[in-house]
Design a protein around this motif. Structure first.
Motif, PDB file in Angstrom:
ATOM      1  N   UNK A 691       0.789  -1.166  -0.168  1.00 12.83           N
ATOM      2  CA  UNK A 691      -0.138   0.058   0.044  1.00 12.83           C
ATOM      3  C   UNK A 691       0.820   1.097  -0.007  1.00 12.83           C
ATOM      4  N   UNK A 692       1.938   1.425   0.798  1.00  6.30           N
ATOM      5  CA  UNK A 692       2.656   2.531   1.026  1.00  6.30           C
ATOM      6  C   UNK A 692       3.441   2.942  -0.696  1.00  6.30           C
ATOM      7  N   UNK A 693       3.767   2.030  -1.132  1.00  3.27           N
ATOM      8  CA  UNK A 693       4.651   2.185  -2.245  1.00  3.27           C
ATOM      9  C   UNK A 693       3.660   2.557  -3.337  1.00  3.27           C
ATOM     10  N   UNK A 694       2.723   1.920  -3.593  1.00  4.89           N
ATOM     11  CA  UNK A 694       1.695   2.046  -4.620  1.00  4.89           C
ATOM     12  C   UNK A 694       0.827   3.270  -4.470  1.00  4.89           C
ATOM     13  N   UNK A 695       0.598   3.734  -3.300  1.00  5.55           N
ATOM     14  CA  UNK A 695      -0.057   5.056  -3.194  1.00  5.55           C
ATOM     15  C   UNK A 695       1.114   6.091  -3.518  1.00  5.55           C
ATOM     16  N   UNK A 696       2.217   5.817  -3.006  1.00  2.50           N
ATOM     17  CA  UNK A 696       3.381   6.990  -3.595  1.00  2.50           C
ATOM     18  C   UNK A 696       3.438   6.897  -4.945  1.00  2.50           C
ATOM     19  N   UNK A 697       3.536   5.614  -5.559  1.00  7.45           N
ATOM     20  CA  UNK A 697       3.663   5.843  -7.165  1.00  7.45           C
ATOM     21  C   UNK A 697       2.446   6.510  -7.773  1.00  7.45           C
ATOM     22  N   UNK A 698       1.234   6.079  -7.537  1.00  4.00           N
ATOM     23  CA  UNK A 698      -0.028   6.849  -8.082  1.00  4.00           C
ATOM     24  C   UNK A 698       0.149   8.192  -7.830  1.00  4.00           C
ATOM     25  N   UNK A 699       0.693   8.690  -6.708  1.00  3.92           N
ATOM     26  CA  UNK A 699       0.394  10.197  -6.249  1.00  3.92           C
ATOM     27  C   UNK A 699       1.716  11.052  -6.980  1.00  3.92           C
ATOM     28  N   UNK A 700       2.951  10.220  -7.109  1.00  6.79           N
ATOM     29  CA  UNK A 700       3.861  11.108  -7.362  1.00  6.79           C
ATOM     30  C   UNK A 700       4.032  10.867  -8.920  1.00  6.79           C
TER      31      UNK A 700
END
Length: 908
Positions: A691-700
């Motif tokens: 979750x943390x990496x995927x949300x970071x990827x989608x947001x950035x």
């Protein structure tokens, strides 16, 4: 009856002084800088003050401003603001601040109280150990001395010196004004006789050597290394004899191999020039006997101290050397030899011998500086010398650390450029570059790599982790485990080693956004091959428009769109006529970027992408993901909808580069090979998971084209998912290495800890699992040990070893990073070479040992490293029967020795 008042003893502290310091830091940038550089978290007695100081120091390290509001927000992020008293207490501190001009005095008061507390704690620990009688008295005495010496060192760490103080003599070693000292040197030089050595260091009385190195400098650590039977002990003794008996300077010798009587015998042979065998048997004639008598009489006029205790620990040796300096004022110290010294015995250094040697080398250098005398340490060379045709020693023969293959990549932290270690080693001038490395607090920072060098050929192994990262290294190259640096040959599958959680660096771009957009699309779905029409293939009209606009804007190309079944070819013809000298603008562009026109499985990213700014690296991936990337929902029965995010490529190099780019944006990913059957090529998938990496990827990062339209819904669904705590965990060894000692120090049991964590006690099963960062912070809140918070907030990702594969022999290289002694390579944290601690490295070679007819009676002293001067080769005479080296004088008409060969033996 009057009741006697009971006084409760409280550890020394000054709450007012601590409040003064923190208040000044909150209201003055200058005070922030001074206090952050002078104090550490444990210097504060009150827990709330430690927490506030930690936040202030973090701001200082990041070069960020710090005031009540900013520090309050920072403390709020970690949920500790209310624990320290909230904003009202920060405001009180600011109002409590004294005159910031007196910040040094406030800091001094806090430091003094902290030193008193450490002394009490050290005394209590020593008392407890002595009462338990769990160790022998000598070991306990050494540990006690070490504890108090460390306290004294921390009490005198204010080493900042102004040029004015040095020039005026206030803080000069001589305590004499600089110009006055220079005048004295001039006068001394004028008064020198024709036979006096005209050098500033201690003369060795070997004339050519003194000319080359300017004598032995104070505070210098020197290494004299050779293969067995070359005579290095004899040469070192000759140096000690000259310094003691000719310069009349007290000399200390630590002999871990030979007894004091054996050394005395050698010294008498050398000084009297009487053969060893005759002195042993007593078969001396009258003249020889008188020479021995004369030498013995002369030797007793000067002070030479021999300590022949075998098996000394480095801590024992340092302690004895200090006593020699204090009681006898020795001016030179010789140690025979490095490999016979034991390490300090602490957990981390004992993990591998090369780390122990590195620790010993560093502590010897510190000792040379502390005593302000030159130290000469003898060392063995590796057997590689014997395998070499000319038997000439090289710097790589000295090192006990491992090596990396030439294709290992090291990031220039100043520019973002990725160099291979071979490229760095092959530079004629070894200009330092900035690299990423980890410090003692497990924080990744920028440090200087001073040089890289070739280390010969060695058997190498490929180490691969669960995240898919690989590196090739020799068996003795150290990697970072939680318990310390560990050689690759001691690692096993399942072990966790340290990788950086981020390799983000800040630099300016040299490539425009239209170029990055077009490059991302062409590397993914473009066909740029010689002798073929350049075109881009996609079913996404948004992507086709992006490529069309960028090609037109950059090169004046008028794209031609050709529909296929359910996709399109976008042809990119040249805007002008092509000849054998006039190339397509995209051909020229690729050439300028340094990349090839090649098949998909050979594609790679140009350096310009890595040297781009964070914003532009993000923009490049945004466009690249629109080609062979995937962003979709993953639906598993019984679970909430999650995400499937990956990039696919048939080029392993391109996939690895994408993984590195993601890490430069603080996004962890895994590189895996998808299932495939021959004759098809393997596909390499870079997965963004958790979750943390995927949300970071989608947001950035996100994604260009219609694929990016799915992101808002996917982000919403990810919000409802509980993050998996098994990602980015701290190895289970932390329970015994860190948590148990901290728990015992706090006087807690495992049941107490479980109660504090609101969990049931589960016995030994607790130690079987790794620890999430969130759980480690919770443990810290119970035990309040700073080492636990350091682990929870570290910049290290502990990746699991998947495979270790033997590859055979390859050319290998190493590098030097002073201070931290490690660097990031291939996105691994690796240890570096040990020789950086020495100021002077000399090799001894007698060719007649290998061939009796090759320069009989001659020796070459190779100065391979000299931090403060020249390098080259000094020829000496060797008289084996006397164990004596002498100055060499070429016969009339004989050419002086050529030093050019020396340059083949070292890396400048």
């Amino acid at each position: 009856m009057v009741r006697k008042e009971i006084k409760i003893k409280v550890a020394p502290n000054s709450k007012e002084s601590e409040m003064m310091v923190l208040g000044c830091m909150l209201t003055s940038i200058n005070s922030l800088n001074i206090a952050a550089d002078s104090l550490d978290e444990p210097d504060f007695y009150y827990t709330e003050h430690q927490t506030i100081f930690r936040s202030l120091k973090a701001a200082h390290k990041k070069d960020k401003p710090a005031d009540i509001h900013l520090i309050g927000e920072d403390l709020k992020k970690t949920n500790v603001l209310e624990e320290v008293g909230g904003i009202p207490y920060l405001a009180t501190l600011a109002q409590y601040a004294g005159t910031s001009a007196f910040i040094e005095e406030y800091v001094k008061l806090v430091k003094e109280k902290a030193i008193l507390r450490r002394m009490i704690q050290a005394a209590e620990t020593i008392e407890k150990q002595a009462l338990e009688e769990s160790q022998d008295a000598a070991t306990l005495l050494d540990e006690a001395q070490a504890k108090f010496f460390q306290i004294s060192q921390s009490a005198n760490n204010g080493t900042e010196t102004t040029i004015k103080d040095l020039i005026s003599g206030v803080k000069a070693e001589s305590k004499i004004p600089y110009l006055k000292e220079l005048e004295q040197k001039q006068q001394k030089y004028r008064e020198m006789g024709p036979n006096d050595p005209k050098i500033t260091g201690i003369p060795t009385r070997f004339i050519d050597l003194d000319k080359m190195i300017n004598g032995l400098g104070a505070s210098n650590l020197m290494i004299l290394a050779a293969r067995p039977a070359m005579g290095k002990t004899a040469l070192a003794l000759n140096l000690a004899e000259n310094i003691c008996f000719k310069n009349h300077i007290p000399v200390g010798i630590f002999s871990l191999e030979m007894s004091a009587m054996q050394l005395l015998h050698r010294i008498i042979c050398s000084q009297s020039e009487v053969e060893s065998e005759k002195i042993i048997t007593g078969s001396l004639n009258g003249v020889e006997y008188q020479r021995v008598v004369s030498s013995v009489s002369m030797m007793q006029k000067d002070l030479l101290i021999i300590d022949d205790q075998p098996g000394l620990k480095i801590t024992d040796l340092r302690s004895r050397a200090r006593r020699m300096k204090e009681s006898r004022n020795i001016g030179f110290l010789m140690i025979d030899y490095l490999q016979l010294i034991s390490g300090s015995g602490n957990m981390r250094s004992s993990e591998s011998r090369q780390i122990e040697i590195s620790e010993i080398s560093r502590l010897l250098k510190n000792l040379a500086r502390e005593l302000n005398i030159p130290i000469l340490c003898l060392s063995q060379l590796s057997r590689k010398v014997e395998e070499r045709e000319n038997h000439r020693p090289m710097m790589s023969d000295l090192r006990e650390s491992g090596c990396l293959t030439g294709d290992t990549q090291i990031k220039d932290a100043a520019t973002g450029h990725l160099y291979t270690i071979k490229e760095l080693a092959d530079r004629n001038i070894q200009t330092p570059i900035k690299v990423l490395a980890v410090d003692n607090h497990l924080k990744i920072g920028i440090h200087s790599l001073t040089k890289a060098f070739y280390s010969g050929r060695k058997k190498v192994y490929e180490l691969k982790t669960k995240s898919g990262r690989t590196i090739k290294a020799s068996g003795n190259h150290p990697f970072l485990k939680l318990e310390g640096w560990t050689a690759l040959e001691q690692l096993k599958i399942g072990d966790r080693i340290g990788l950086p959680r981020s390799v983000n660096t800040m630099q300016n771009s040299a490539i425009s956004k239209p170029e990055l957009s077009l490059l991302g699309h062409l590397l993914g779905d473009g066909c740029i091959l010689p002798n073929q029409p350049y075109h881009y293939t996609s079913a996404d009209r948004k992507n086709l428009d992006l490529v069309s606009d960028a090609a037109s804007q950059l090169f004046g190309i008028q794209p031609r769109l050709v529909a296929q079944k359910n996709w399109y070819h976008l042809y990119l013809p040249s805007p002008y006529r092509l000849t054998h000298k006039t190339h397509h603008p995209i051909t020229t562009w690729f050439a300028n970027l340094g990349i090839e026109r090649c098949r998909s499985y050979e594609k790679r990213l140009p350096s310009a992408v890595f040297t781009a700014s964070t914003e532009d690296r993000t923009f490049f991936l945004h466009n690249l993901w629109a080609t062979d990337g995937n962003i979709s929902h993953k639906n598993i029965r019984g679970r909430k909808p999650s995400g499937s995010i990956y990039y696919a490529s048939s080029s392993k190099q391109l996939a690895s580069q994408v993984q590195h780019l993601l890490l430069s944006l603080d996004i962890q990913s895994s590189l895996r090979i998808s299932d495939y059957k021959k004759p098809y090529r393997p596909m390499y998938h870079v997965h963004v998971e958790g979750k943390p990496n995927q949300m970071s990827f989608l947001s950035k990062v996100g994604c260009a084209g219609t694929r990016g339209d799915k992101i808002p819904l996917l982000l919403k669904d990810l919000e409802n998912i509980e993050a998996n705590p098994n990602n980015d965990i701290i190895p289970r060894e932390a329970w015994k290495l860190f948590i148990q000692p901290a728990k015992d120090q706090a006087g807690l049991s495992w049941r107490d800890l479980s109660l504090g964590l609101n969990m049931s006690y589960c016995g030994s099963s607790l130690f079987k699992a790794g620890i999430s960062r969130k759980r480690m912070i919770a443990i810290y809140e119970v035990i309040k040990d700073p080492s636990l918070l350091q682990l929870a907030q570290s910049d290290v990702y502990w990746d699991e070893i998947d495979t270790i594969t033997e590859l055979g022999e390859e050319d290998v290289y190493d590098a030097t990073v002073p201070g931290v002694h490690n660097f990031v390579a291939n996105d691994f944290i690796v240890h570096n070479s040990l020789e950086q601690d020495s100021d002077l490295v000399m090799f001894l070679l007698r060719r007649e040992y290998y061939d009796p007819h090759d320069k009989p009676g001659m020796a070459e002293l190779i100065v391979a490293k000299n931090r403060h001067g020249a390098i080259g080769t000094v020829d000496l005479l060797f008289r084996k029967e006397f164990a004596q080296f002498r100055n060499y004088s070429p016969k009339k008409g004989e050419r002086e020795p050529d030093n050019s060969a020396a340059f083949d033996a070292f890396t400048p």
